[in-house]
Design an enzyme around this catalytic site. Sequence first.
Site, PDB file in Angstrom:
ATOM      1  N   HIS A 124      -0.962  -6.012   1.933  1.00  0.00           N
ATOM      2  CA  HIS A 124      -2.199  -6.786   1.956  1.00  0.00           C
ATOM      3  C   HIS A 124      -1.968  -8.162   1.333  1.00  0.00           C
ATOM      4  CE1 HIS A 124      -5.200  -3.414   2.829  1.00  0.00           C
ATOM      5  NE2 HIS A 124      -5.528  -4.420   3.623  1.00  0.00           N
ATOM      6  N   CYS A 146      -7.574  -2.199   8.555  1.00  0.00           N
ATOM      7  CA  CYS A 146      -6.239  -2.189   7.946  1.00  0.00           C
ATOM      8  C   CYS A 146      -5.786  -0.756   7.662  1.00  0.00           C
ATOM      9  CB  CYS A 146      -6.235  -3.005   6.654  1.00  0.00           C
ATOM     10  SG  CYS A 146      -6.401  -4.784   6.888  1.00  0.00           S
ATOM     11  N   GLU A 156       0.821  -1.209   0.000  1.00  0.00           N
ATOM     12  CA  GLU A 156       0.000   0.000   0.000  1.00  0.00           C
ATOM     13  C   GLU A 156       0.857   1.262   0.000  1.00  0.00           C
ATOM     14  OE1 GLU A 156      -3.100  -0.079  -0.503  1.00  0.00           O
ATOM     15  OE2 GLU A 156      -3.552  -2.192  -0.096  1.00  0.00           O
TER      16      GLU A 156
END
Length: 222
Positions: free
Chosen positions: A170, A146, A80
């Site tokens: 992830h 998250c 991310e």
Amino acid sequence: MTKVLVTGFGPYGVTPDNPAQFTAEALDGRTIAGATVVSRIVPGAYFDSIAAAEQAIAEVDPQLVIMLGEYPGRAMLTVERLAQNINDCGRYGLADTAGKVLVGEPTDPDGPVAYHATVPVHEMVLAMRAAGIPADVSDAAGTFVCNHLMYGVLHHIATQNLPIRAGWVHLPCLPMVAALDRNLGVPSMSVETAVAGLVAGIEAAVQHSADTREPVPSRLQI
């Protein structure tokens, strides 16, 4: 010696087995590129997750924090790039593990709109691919716990002026979860494959303080 804190979550929602927990536990105690990995499983609840991660940071005193979570529907590891100051699990029909449902609420009303990951996102993805593990860059960490934890940890590091780099990876569902009747057709990845990808990614993060400016081809659609 450099220390890497890896965090994961346990079961949540309709996910009885969380790849983030199993992957974090498998990495615990490993030495990667001369750095020692220390793993912690944190609550899958808004704000409690941040408090637990802050406590782990104080105890472990890491130079690098890699947080893990499951993203059902994705077929590869996704590193991310951004964490948003917004929480909305109502859109997913989910509550956190404490039963809390947030809709459109910020993690910190006085915080910035978003934080960039401070790990070398491109270098990590390229290292994962070089190790034979499918991986991609993501600009959408969701609006569940998250994203919340990623934002909270980056905010803590920034406001406390800590010499720590942090980021999020992830993971796809586990095969045992994808095999459930309600999940048939959902992409999955074994713990062994995820661990191999994380070893490569952590090695890249330890070895590269700055990211490459070379473009990384992307196929991520969600």
